[in-house]
Design a protein around this motif. Structure first.
Motif, PDB file in Angstrom:
ATOM      1  N   SER A 176      -5.815  -5.341  82.699  1.00  0.00           N
ATOM      2  CA  SER A 176      -5.546  -5.741  84.078  1.00  0.00           C
ATOM      3  C   SER A 176      -4.948  -7.142  84.138  1.00  0.00           C
ATOM      4  CB  SER A 176      -6.831  -5.686  84.909  1.00  0.00           C
ATOM      5  OG  SER A 176      -7.313  -4.370  85.011  1.00  0.00           O
ATOM      6  N   LEU A 177      -5.516  -8.072  83.364  1.00  0.00           N
ATOM      7  CA  LEU A 177      -5.009  -9.447  83.374  1.00  0.00           C
ATOM      8  C   LEU A 177      -3.596  -9.522  82.805  1.00  0.00           C
ATOM      9  CD1 LEU A 177      -8.190 -11.466  82.292  1.00  0.00           C
ATOM     10  CD2 LEU A 177      -7.250 -11.176  84.608  1.00  0.00           C
ATOM     11  N   THR A 178      -3.331  -8.770  81.745  1.00  0.00           N
ATOM     12  CA  THR A 178      -1.985  -8.769  81.172  1.00  0.00           C
ATOM     13  C   THR A 178      -0.995  -8.115  82.134  1.00  0.00           C
ATOM     14  OG1 THR A 178      -2.993  -8.597  78.972  1.00  0.00           O
ATOM     15  CG2 THR A 178      -0.632  -8.203  79.120  1.00  0.00           C
ATOM     16  N   SER A 179      -1.434  -7.029  82.784  1.00  0.00           N
ATOM     17  CA  SER A 179      -0.584  -6.387  83.792  1.00  0.00           C
ATOM     18  C   SER A 179      -0.292  -7.353  84.936  1.00  0.00           C
ATOM     19  CB  SER A 179      -1.263  -5.128  84.338  1.00  0.00           C
ATOM     20  OG  SER A 179      -1.458  -4.159  83.324  1.00  0.00           O
ATOM     21  N   LEU A 180      -1.293  -8.135  85.317  1.00  0.00           N
ATOM     22  CA  LEU A 180      -1.124  -9.128  86.376  1.00  0.00           C
ATOM     23  C   LEU A 180      -0.094 -10.176  85.979  1.00  0.00           C
ATOM     24  CD1 LEU A 180      -2.082 -10.567  89.029  1.00  0.00           C
ATOM     25  CD2 LEU A 180      -3.789 -11.720  87.590  1.00  0.00           C
ATOM     26  N   LEU A 181      -0.230 -10.748  84.788  1.00  0.00           N
ATOM     27  CA  LEU A 181       0.661 -11.830  84.353  1.00  0.00           C
ATOM     28  C   LEU A 181       2.102 -11.361  84.180  1.00  0.00           C
ATOM     29  CD1 LEU A 181      -1.565 -13.730  81.752  1.00  0.00           C
ATOM     30  CD2 LEU A 181      -1.166 -14.281  84.158  1.00  0.00           C
ATOM     31  N   THR A 182       2.304 -10.075  83.913  1.00  0.00           N
ATOM     32  CA  THR A 182       3.654  -9.555  83.683  1.00  0.00           C
ATOM     33  C   THR A 182       4.183  -8.777  84.887  1.00  0.00           C
ATOM     34  OG1 THR A 182       2.705  -7.607  82.572  1.00  0.00           O
ATOM     35  CG2 THR A 182       3.369  -9.451  81.181  1.00  0.00           C
ATOM     36  N   TRP A 183       3.471  -8.813  85.997  1.00  0.00           N
ATOM     37  CA  TRP A 183       3.886  -8.122  87.213  1.00  0.00           C
ATOM     38  C   TRP A 183       5.019  -8.893  87.878  1.00  0.00           C
ATOM     39  CZ3 TRP A 183       3.941  -3.825  89.838  1.00  0.00           C
ATOM     40  CH2 TRP A 183       4.052  -3.808  91.222  1.00  0.00           C
ATOM     41  N   ASP A 184       6.107  -8.188  88.239  1.00  0.00           N
ATOM     42  CA  ASP A 184       7.233  -8.865  88.887  1.00  0.00           C
ATOM     43  C   ASP A 184       7.546  -8.261  90.247  1.00  0.00           C
ATOM     44  OD1 ASP A 184       8.377  -6.486  88.160  1.00  0.00           O
ATOM     45  OD2 ASP A 184      10.150  -7.351  87.198  1.00  0.00           O
ATOM     46  N   GLY A 185       6.594  -7.485  90.809  1.00  0.00           N
ATOM     47  CA  GLY A 185       6.745  -6.983  92.162  1.00  0.00           C
ATOM     48  C   GLY A 185       6.212  -7.981  93.173  1.00  0.00           C
ATOM     49  N   GLU A 186       5.912  -7.493  94.364  1.00  0.00           N
ATOM     50  CA  GLU A 186       5.366  -8.369  95.392  1.00  0.00           C
ATOM     51  C   GLU A 186       3.881  -8.636  95.133  1.00  0.00           C
ATOM     52  OE1 GLU A 186       7.175  -9.935  97.797  1.00  0.00           O
ATOM     53  OE2 GLU A 186       8.766  -9.113  96.537  1.00  0.00           O
ATOM     54  N   PRO A 187       3.353  -9.783  95.565  1.00  0.00           N
ATOM     55  CA  PRO A 187       1.927 -10.080  95.363  1.00  0.00           C
ATOM     56  C   PRO A 187       1.054  -9.029  96.045  1.00  0.00           C
ATOM     57  CG  PRO A 187       3.121 -12.045  96.063  1.00  0.00           C
ATOM     58  CD  PRO A 187       4.064 -10.899  96.242  1.00  0.00           C
ATOM     59  N   PHE A 188       0.064  -8.519  95.323  1.00  0.00           N
ATOM     60  CA  PHE A 188      -0.871  -7.570  95.928  1.00  0.00           C
ATOM     61  C   PHE A 188      -2.176  -8.286  96.246  1.00  0.00           C
ATOM     62  CE2 PHE A 188      -0.636  -6.965  91.310  1.00  0.00           C
ATOM     63  CZ  PHE A 188      -1.956  -7.147  90.909  1.00  0.00           C
ATOM     64  N   ALA A 189      -3.192  -7.545  96.706  1.00  0.00           N
ATOM     65  CA  ALA A 189      -4.369  -8.174  97.321  1.00  0.00           C
ATOM     66  C   ALA A 189      -5.183  -9.021  96.361  1.00  0.00           C
ATOM     67  CB  ALA A 189      -5.260  -7.103  97.956  1.00  0.00           C
ATOM     68  N   ALA A 190      -5.516  -8.485  95.175  1.00  0.00           N
ATOM     69  CA  ALA A 190      -6.415  -9.222  94.275  1.00  0.00           C
ATOM     70  C   ALA A 190      -6.517  -8.508  92.941  1.00  0.00           C
ATOM     71  CB  ALA A 190      -7.810  -9.350  94.889  1.00  0.00           C
ATOM     72  N   THR A 191      -7.009  -9.243  91.941  1.00  0.00           N
ATOM     73  CA  THR A 191      -7.380  -8.676  90.645  1.00  0.00           C
ATOM     74  C   THR A 191      -8.823  -9.067  90.350  1.00  0.00           C
ATOM     75  OG1 THR A 191      -5.123  -8.759  89.772  1.00  0.00           O
ATOM     76  CG2 THR A 191      -6.901  -8.669  88.165  1.00  0.00           C
ATOM     77  N   ILE A 192      -9.600  -8.103  89.850  1.00  0.00           N
ATOM     78  CA  ILE A 192     -11.004  -8.328  89.498  1.00  0.00           C
ATOM     79  C   ILE A 192     -11.170  -8.036  88.014  1.00  0.00           C
ATOM     80  CG2 ILE A 192     -13.390  -7.625  89.897  1.00  0.00           C
ATOM     81  CD1 ILE A 192     -12.499  -6.686  92.688  1.00  0.00           C
ATOM     82  N   GLY A 193     -11.765  -8.965  87.282  1.00  0.00           N
ATOM     83  CA  GLY A 193     -12.033  -8.775  85.861  1.00  0.00           C
ATOM     84  C   GLY A 193     -13.517  -8.872  85.573  1.00  0.00           C
ATOM     85  N   MET A 194     -14.048  -7.890  84.843  1.00  0.00           N
ATOM     86  CA  MET A 194     -15.468  -7.883  84.505  1.00  0.00           C
ATOM     87  C   MET A 194     -15.631  -7.873  82.983  1.00  0.00           C
ATOM     88  SD  MET A 194     -16.965  -5.094  87.254  1.00  0.00           S
ATOM     89  CE  MET A 194     -16.154  -3.723  86.412  1.00  0.00           C
TER      90      MET A 194
END
Length: 294
Positions: free
Chosen positions: A162-180
């Motif tokens: 999830s964190l890697t997908s977040l850092l490499t995401w180039d679309g529009e900002p979405f609501a949030a990311t949660i990491g456990m």
């Protein structure tokens, strides 16, 4: 919300607990992502949660205990978010190096958790495929329900993905990311580049006169080399994320969109599988990259 025909095309399967309780993970073909488990909202669809399991698990094993967990007030996840569609993807099956190359469901291969800086090359191919897959789900859900209503959530290796997908995401900002109870792949290199404390950035982008391509004529009119911005014009966080994108060879633009997406990280100090030190390292890295940590 996507039609039934659209969901079928995307490989999304709407189901409930009894229908998949006896699903056998070993029947999943190696290298393919099984159809995600999708739990429809109790009321009108207004949010989507995309929730990733840890290494060695499947959505069928991960979803039931999560959905059955109740708060102190007795509320479960779907009680608290009755308008949310819950998507539980399953990682593809591939050979795990530390398991003597036996097959398991994993988002990417990696070395032992107590030696996270070793054999990092094992992560590259799986991370690229998994991030591209998760990006595709994000794109579809953002189209359906709006970017402000989509949450990406992961546990353990699912958190790392999830964190890697977040850092490499180039679309529009979405609501949030949660990491456990997770970690950040290549965290040691990312932190070094973000702090400017080693030569990883120079190794990636070239280091002036020592770079045989720095005056080769392969630069375009905007100062780009081989499609990437010249590191001279990039700040350290941008260089660090460019390093990650190049390391896993993922396409798209390095737009640093993640800086506009809130992130919550949670951890159990007695976690026996993922040392809390690498969770803290992930927090440090994300802070250096300018994330909004909660």
């Amino acid at each position: 919300m996507a039609s039934q025909s659209e969901q079928a095309r995307l490989g999304l399967t709407t189901t409930t607990l009894p229908s998949y309780a006896h699903k056998k993970a070993s029947t999943d073909p190696p290298g393919q992502f099984p159809s995600p488990l999708v739990f429809p909202p109790h009321h009108a669809h207004r949010q989507t949660f995309i929730i990733l399991h840890g290494r060695g698990a499947t959505a069928a094993e991960f979803a039931p205990p999560l959905l059955d967990t109740a708060t102190s007030a007795g509320e479960k996840l779907q009680d608290v978010f009755p308008h949310a569609k819950l998507i539980f993807p399953t990682a593809s099956r591939s050979r795990a190096t530390i398991y003597k190359r036996s097959y398991t469901h994993q988002w990417f291969d990696h070395w032992h958790m107590n030696e996270p800086a070793k054999r990092q090359e094992l992560m590259r191919a799986g991370l690229r495929r998994s991030c591209e897959y998760i990006h595709g789900i994000l794109e579809r859900e953002i189209r359906d329900v709006g970017r402000e209503n989509v949450v990406l959530w992961g546990l353990s290796q699912g958190c790392a993905t999830s964190l890697t997908s977040l850092l490499t995401w180039d679309g529009e900002p979405f609501a949030a990311t949660i990491g456990m109870c997770g970690y950040l792949p290549f965290a040691n290199h990312i932190e070094d580049i973000a702090r400017g404390s080693n030569s990883d950035a120079e190794d990636l982008f070239g280091n002036g006169d020592d770079d045989p391509f720095s005056h080769s004529g392969d630069e375009d009119d905007e100062g780009c080399i081989f499609g990437r911005e010249d590191s001279v014009s990039q700040d350290r966080p941008t260089q660090a994320v460019a390093f990650l994108r190049d390391e896993i060879e993922i396409g798209g633009e390095n737009r640093m969109v993640f800086q506009n997406i809130p992130v919550f990280l949670g951890y159990g100090i007695e976690d026996e599988k993922v040392p809390i030190e690498i969770g803290r390292e992930a927090k440090t890295c994300l802070g250096l990259l300018g994330l909004m940590l909660r």
